[in-house]
Design an enzyme around this catalytic site. Structure first.
Site: not given
Ligand code: APR
Length: 252
Positions: A65, A121, A132, A189-190, A216
């Site tokens: 971290y 998160h 505490c 976000t994925s 994606e």
């Molecule tokens: N702009 C927008 N999206 C993008 C870009 C960009 N320039 N580059 C990559 N991405 C997309 C990818 O295609 C993917 O779908 O961002 C997404 C990132 O996905 P993850 O790495 O899975 O991140 P996230 O979805 O935020 O993960 C959710 O998982 O590990 C835990 O707590 C952690 O908050 C996180 C949670």
């Protein structure tokens, strides 16, 4: 239709809910998790992002971290973060409702100026006392592990690890905003990690116009009324919230 409709819906919406993930911070130099060069490709989340991992080896978790925190502290909000501040100001300015829910722990939305913000998160720049529960900002620089300024006990990162509960009230606030939204925007976000991954579907089921911005496809893509297959900066520019504010030619 597509982009034109999405733009006008954002202009007319009475309730806008936005969800962001690691992708929006990638242009700020912060790695994502599941991309080709994502953190989970190099580090096993079971060794760094679970309460069991921390109990097993708190020094290793804090070292990881501290490395992430140093990178976050070098990062700046990028045009996509700023675009969401503009969107929030526009929506609130017409007396409509706005909530930005982020899965990111990098604090860049707050730094950019977002106000109606839920950090689902937690926040990597904060620690939470293991005894505490006191939350405090980590000094810069800091030597891990930090100790609670109130009771002196060791503190842990103030982030939600796999298997842990979300911050009190955060989920309820996020779920309500998406269930009631008339436009929901999901950026970077994925859509794989629950419960955040359900927010887009909750909005869709509630009748919201669902827009996704991601280079994606994701499990949310089939539900999206518009899925912009591009990065956050380009996508928010196309939706009319870029820096210049000028709309690109209607590329449909
Ligand atoms: N702009 C927008 N999206 C993008 C870009 C960009 N320039 N580059 C990559 N991405 C997309 C990818 O295609 C993917 O779908 O961002 C997404 C990132 O996905 P993850 O790495 O899975 O991140 P996230 O979805 O935020 O993960 C959710 O998982 O590990 C835990 O707590 C952690 O908050 C996180 C949670």
């Amino acid at each position: 239709m597509g982009l034109e409709e999405a733009r006008s819906r954002l202009k007319e919406a009475r309730r806008v809910a936005v969800l962001t993930g690691a992708g929006i911070s990638k242009p700020s130099g912060i790695p994502t998790f599941r991309d080709a060069e994502g953190l989970w490709k190099e580090f096993n989340p079971l060794d760094y992002a679970t309460p069991e991992a921390y109990a097993r080896n708190p020094e290793r978790v804090w070292e990881w971290y501290a490395w992430r925190i140093a990178r976050v502290r070098e990062a700046k909000p990028n045009p996509a973060h700023l675009a969401l501040v503009r969107l929030e100001e526009e929506v609130l300015g017409r007396g409509a409702a706005f909530l930005l829910v982020t899965q990111n722990v990098d604090g860049l939305h707050a730094l950019a100026g977002s106000r109606n913000l839920v950090e689902l998160h937690g926040n990597i720049l904060r620690a939470r006392c293991e005894a505490c529960g006191h939350r405090f900002l980590l000094p810069d620089p800091f030597t891990p592990p930090p100790f609670c300024p109130l009771c002196g006990h060791r503190a842990r990162p103030d982030v939600v690890w796999f298997g842990e509960l979300l911050p009190e009230g955060a989920w309820e606030k996020a779920e309500k905003a998406f269930a009631e939204a008339d436009v929901a925007l999901v950026v970077g976000t994925s859509a794989e990690v629950e419960p955040a991954a359900s927010l887009g579907r909750i909005a869709f089921t509630g009748g919201a116009y669902l827009i996704e911005v991601n280079p994606e496809p994701t499990p949310l893509t089939p539900l999206a009324h518009l899925s912009l297959r591009m990065g956050a900066v380009e996508g928010l520019q196309a939706l009319g919230y870029g820096e210049s504010g000028a709309l690109p030619s209607a590329s449909g």
